[in-house]
Design an enzyme around this catalytic site. Structure first.
Site, PDB file in Angstrom:
ATOM      1  CG  HIS A 135      -1.990  -0.847   1.029  1.00  0.00           C
ATOM      2  ND1 HIS A 135      -1.957  -2.151   1.424  1.00  0.00           N
ATOM      3  CD2 HIS A 135      -3.205  -0.754   0.704  1.00  0.00           C
ATOM      4  CE1 HIS A 135      -3.152  -2.727   1.123  1.00  0.00           C
ATOM      5  NE2 HIS A 135      -4.151  -1.717   0.608  1.00  0.00           N
ATOM      6  CE  LYS A 139      -4.193  -0.364   4.559  1.00  0.00           C
ATOM      7  NZ  LYS A 139      -5.605   0.302   5.091  1.00  0.00           N
TER       8      LYS A 139
END
Length: 244
Positions: A135, A139
């Site tokens: 990600h 995040k």
């Protein structure tokens, strides 16, 4: 439909655009947390709140929505230790609460494929399983909520797998226990989200992979659920919305 958006980061802004394009009215955008801020939801006539905030704020935000009799669709991850508490609260208050770790239709099809494959691979003991997820660097939680859902799907369908374990860095140790799903989490910009399940033996390797190209799929799914939940009641999940 009158919508509230709780959490106005990149996901919240994408949800806003999609909701407006689909003809909905945004009556509240809430960037702060807490019941005092969220009291305005019912005053402005919000029918459904879409909540993509922060892990430390999610439970309080969801409770505030339920208190205001506003149906809530939540996609915040990293707070699942309070999930049982929230479900109990929603039930006591006769509220409507929908949670998913990922609202993408494609990811939910991937969840189903992952469970089917885990059941199939459980018959072949030569294969060990691991997961890799990537990600963007903003995040905050690791592993991702999607990765946890995938790991739980493997545990449920593979009798030899008992749990999952997070690894951060470049490699999963070769001597990791065989009864866990090792999850290798990486944070690399600008990746919206990639998840790969890998079954490996001494002879070969089999993998399934989902790659998101943008946040649009996640945001569109959340808006579609908000449209669907308007006339529903209770505690609901993607298995109710997208039966497979």
């Amino acid at each position: 439909m009158k919508l509230a958006i709780i959490g106005y980061g990149k996901m919240g802004k994408t949800i806003e655009k999609i909701a407006l394009d689909r003809g909905h009215e945004i009556v509240n955008i809430v960037e702060e947390r807490g019941a005092n801020v969220l009291k305005q939801l019912s005053q402005n006539g919000a029918e459904v709140a879409i909540e993509f905030s922060q892990p430390e704020a999610a439970a309080e935000n969801i409770k505030a929505c339920i208190d205001q009799k506003v149906k809530v669709v939540s996609g915040t991850t990293g707070w699942l230790d309070k999930m049982d508490e929230i479900k109990k609260y929603a039930k006591q208050k006769e509220g409507t609460f929908f949670y998913a770790s990922n609202y993408s239709v494609g990811v939910n099809l991937f969840f189903h494929l992952n469970e089917w494959m885990a059941n199939l691979m459980s018959r072949y003991s030569d294969y060990n399983v691991k997961m890799e997820e990537i990600h963007h660097t903003e995040k905050k939680d690791a592993p991702s909520g999607t990765a946890i859902t995938l790991a739980e799907g493997i545990v449920k369908n593979h009798p030899d797998i008992q749990n999952w374990k997070l690894f951060e860095g470049d490699n999963v140790p070769e001597n990791s226990p065989e009864n866990i799903v090792p999850i290798l989490s990486k944070r690399i910009d600008p990746t919206p989200g990639t998840h790969e399940i890998i079954y490996k033996s001494d002879i070969d390797e089999i993998s399934i992979k989902h790659t998101a190209h943008s946040r649009t799929g996640f945001a569109l799914g959340a808006v579609l659920v908000a449209e669907w939940i308007k006339d529903k009641q209770g505690i609901l999940t993607m298995k109710d919305f997208l039966p497979l």
